[in-house]
Design a protein around this motif. Structure first.
Motif, mmCIF file in Angstrom:
data_model
loop_
_atom_site.group_PDB
_atom_site.id
_atom_site.type_symbol
_atom_site.label_atom_id
_atom_site.label_comp_id
_atom_site.label_asym_id
_atom_site.label_seq_id
_atom_site.Cartn_x
_atom_site.Cartn_y
_atom_site.Cartn_z
ATOM 1 N N HIS A 33 9.404 -6.553 -14.839
ATOM 2 C CA HIS A 33 9.057 -5.238 -14.658
ATOM 3 C C HIS A 33 10.130 -4.657 -14.390
ATOM 4 O O HIS A 33 10.874 -4.112 -13.387
ATOM 5 N N SER A 34 9.395 -2.577 -14.708
ATOM 6 C CA SER A 34 10.461 -1.907 -14.296
ATOM 7 C C SER A 34 9.917 -1.756 -12.685
ATOM 8 O O SER A 34 8.838 -1.873 -12.291
ATOM 9 N N LYS A 35 10.424 -0.710 -12.108
ATOM 10 C CA LYS A 35 10.696 -0.199 -10.809
ATOM 11 C C LYS A 35 9.181 0.140 -10.973
ATOM 12 O O LYS A 35 8.588 -0.254 -9.616
ATOM 13 N N LEU A 36 9.130 1.300 -11.524
ATOM 14 C CA LEU A 36 7.395 1.868 -11.513
ATOM 15 C C LEU A 36 6.248 1.351 -12.119
ATOM 16 O O LEU A 36 5.199 0.955 -11.266
ATOM 17 N N TYR A 37 6.295 0.216 -12.672
ATOM 18 C CA TYR A 37 5.120 -1.054 -12.746
ATOM 19 C C TYR A 37 5.340 -1.613 -11.933
ATOM 20 O O TYR A 37 4.166 -2.231 -10.977
ATOM 21 N N TRP A 38 6.017 -1.948 -10.566
ATOM 22 C CA TRP A 38 5.935 -3.240 -9.675
ATOM 23 C C TRP A 38 5.436 -2.338 -8.829
ATOM 24 O O TRP A 38 4.786 -2.744 -8.002
ATOM 25 N N LEU A 39 5.635 -0.604 -8.974
ATOM 26 C CA LEU A 39 5.107 0.047 -8.013
ATOM 27 C C LEU A 39 3.312 0.137 -7.905
ATOM 28 O O LEU A 39 3.195 -0.148 -6.966
ATOM 29 N N GLY A 40 3.344 0.001 -8.921
ATOM 30 C CA GLY A 40 2.035 0.046 -9.811
ATOM 31 C C GLY A 40 1.522 -1.124 -9.085
ATOM 32 O O GLY A 40 -0.059 -0.508 -8.680
ATOM 33 N N VAL A 41 2.014 -2.101 -9.554
ATOM 34 C CA VAL A 41 1.492 -3.413 -8.739
ATOM 35 C C VAL A 41 0.994 -3.481 -6.993
ATOM 36 O O VAL A 41 0.549 -4.102 -7.023
ATOM 37 N N LEU A 42 2.650 -3.103 -6.541
ATOM 38 C CA LEU A 42 2.267 -3.077 -5.300
ATOM 39 C C LEU A 42 0.731 -2.318 -4.555
ATOM 40 O O LEU A 42 0.872 -3.160 -3.779
ATOM 41 N N MET A 43 0.997 -0.868 -5.672
ATOM 42 C CA MET A 43 -0.491 0.007 -4.931
ATOM 43 C C MET A 43 -1.620 -0.932 -5.240
ATOM 44 O O MET A 43 -2.398 -0.498 -4.879
ATOM 45 N N GLU A 44 -1.924 -1.124 -5.844
ATOM 46 C CA GLU A 44 -3.007 -1.742 -6.536
ATOM 47 C C GLU A 44 -2.797 -3.240 -5.027
ATOM 48 O O GLU A 44 -4.584 -2.806 -4.625
ATOM 49 N N GLU A 45 -2.174 -3.958 -4.714
ATOM 50 C CA GLU A 45 -2.504 -4.987 -4.020
ATOM 51 C C GLU A 45 -2.488 -4.064 -2.509
ATOM 52 O O GLU A 45 -3.682 -5.185 -1.786
ATOM 53 N N LEU A 46 -1.974 -2.730 -2.235
ATOM 54 C CA LEU A 46 -2.076 -2.296 -0.681
ATOM 55 C C LEU A 46 -3.589 -1.700 -0.986
ATOM 56 O O LEU A 46 -4.050 -1.585 0.147
ATOM 57 N N GLY A 47 -3.807 -1.557 -2.154
ATOM 58 C CA GLY A 47 -5.124 -0.824 -1.996
ATOM 59 C C GLY A 47 -6.339 -1.694 -1.730
ATOM 60 O O GLY A 47 -7.160 -1.472 -1.560
ATOM 61 N N GLU A 48 -6.320 -2.792 -1.995
ATOM 62 C CA GLU A 48 -6.760 -4.178 -1.881
ATOM 63 C C GLU A 48 -7.144 -4.258 -0.566
ATOM 64 O O GLU A 48 -8.272 -4.767 0.511
ATOM 65 N N ALA A 49 -5.588 -4.738 0.297
ATOM 66 C CA ALA A 49 -5.850 -4.551 1.747
ATOM 67 C C ALA A 49 -6.021 -3.339 2.802
ATOM 68 O O ALA A 49 -7.199 -3.477 3.188
ATOM 69 N N ALA A 50 -6.081 -2.486 1.776
ATOM 70 C CA ALA A 50 -7.348 -0.601 2.287
ATOM 71 C C ALA A 50 -8.098 -1.348 2.479
ATOM 72 O O ALA A 50 -9.373 -0.738 3.214
ATOM 73 N N LYS A 51 -8.924 -1.433 1.347
ATOM 74 C CA LYS A 51 -10.545 -1.878 1.091
ATOM 75 C C LYS A 51 -10.840 -2.695 2.139
ATOM 76 O O LYS A 51 -11.762 -2.816 2.791
ATOM 77 N N ASN A 52 -10.443 -4.166 1.966
ATOM 78 C CA ASN A 52 -10.225 -4.987 3.293
ATOM 79 C C ASN A 52 -10.563 -4.896 4.307
ATOM 80 O O ASN A 52 -11.108 -4.923 5.014
ATOM 81 N N ALA A 53 -9.405 -3.983 4.253
ATOM 82 C CA ALA A 53 -9.728 -3.018 6.519
ATOM 83 C C ALA A 53 -10.809 -1.536 6.393
ATOM 84 O O ALA A 53 -11.431 -2.348 7.950
ATOM 85 N N ILE A 54 -11.241 -1.584 6.140
ATOM 86 C CA ILE A 54 -12.288 -1.141 5.726
ATOM 87 C C ILE A 54 -13.843 -1.515 6.082
ATOM 88 O O ILE A 54 -14.889 -1.514 6.865
ATOM 89 N N GLU A 55 -13.901 -2.576 4.708
ATOM 90 C CA GLU A 55 -14.742 -3.696 4.909
ATOM 91 C C GLU A 55 -15.367 -4.783 5.456
ATOM 92 O O GLU A 55 -16.681 -4.860 5.428
ATOM 93 N N SER A 56 -13.887 -5.315 5.236
ATOM 94 C CA SER A 56 -14.188 -6.399 5.901
ATOM 95 C C SER A 56 -14.107 -6.298 7.779
ATOM 96 O O SER A 56 -13.613 -5.885 8.420
ATOM 97 N N PRO A 57 -15.228 -7.900 7.698
ATOM 98 C CA PRO A 57 -15.655 -7.732 9.550
ATOM 99 C C PRO A 57 -14.610 -8.954 9.865
ATOM 100 O O PRO A 57 -14.322 -8.522 11.468
ATOM 101 N N THR A 58 -13.776 -9.652 8.912
ATOM 102 C CA THR A 58 -13.258 -10.104 9.652
ATOM 103 C C THR A 58 -11.293 -9.926 9.546
ATOM 104 O O THR A 58 -11.174 -9.137 8.503
ATOM 105 N N ALA A 59 -10.282 -9.908 10.437
ATOM 106 C CA ALA A 59 -9.367 -9.705 9.663
ATOM 107 C C ALA A 59 -8.480 -10.827 8.912
ATOM 108 O O ALA A 59 -7.658 -10.281 8.705
ATOM 109 N N ALA A 60 -9.255 -12.388 8.633
ATOM 110 C CA ALA A 60 -9.077 -12.464 8.146
ATOM 111 C C ALA A 60 -8.630 -11.844 6.645
ATOM 112 O O ALA A 60 -8.053 -12.450 5.549
ATOM 113 N N ALA A 61 -9.377 -12.089 5.645
ATOM 114 C CA ALA A 61 -9.186 -11.249 4.593
ATOM 115 C C ALA A 61 -8.161 -9.673 4.606
ATOM 116 O O ALA A 61 -7.562 -9.538 3.331
ATOM 117 N N PHE A 62 -7.836 -9.277 5.717
ATOM 118 C CA PHE A 62 -7.131 -7.812 5.373
ATOM 119 C C PHE A 62 -5.556 -8.671 5.867
ATOM 120 O O PHE A 62 -4.827 -8.428 5.254
#
Length: 92
Positions: A33-62
């Motif tokens: 992929h292009s660098k910009l596409y990779w950044l999009g994929v990375l931001m999507e994954e980072l968003g999921e990590a952020a969601k888990n940090a806020i919503e998950s009661p355990t560290a495992a999902a994060f």
């Protein structure tokens, strides 16, 4: 050596990242992929990590999401380095 770094823990984390990379390649094959596409994929994954940090009661999902973030970073570097013909010390 810095005594604050737990080498076994680091090795275990890097093993998990490597396993996640293998899982990603098994599911989607090698990605190019292009660098910009990779950044999009990375931001999507980072968003999921952020969601888990806020919503998950355990560290495992994060932590699982952070492993995926790290694996995406590795995949992007692998793709980019392969595209430019290897690591070069020329500012690229």
């Amino acid at each position: 050596m810095n005594k604050l770094i737990n080498e076994k823990l680091t090795d275990d984390i890097l093993r998990l990242v490597k396993e996640e990379r293998a899982r990603q390649d098994g599911g989607w094959g090698t990605q190019h992929h292009s660098k910009l596409y990779w950044l999009g994929v990375l931001m999507e994954e980072l968003g999921e990590a952020a969601k888990n940090a806020i919503e998950s009661p355990t560290a495992a999902a994060f932590c699982e999401e952070l492993i995926q973030v790290a694996a995406v970073c590795v995949a992007a570097v692998e793709d980019y380095v392969a595209a430019i013909g290897g690591f070069k010390n020329d500012g690229n």
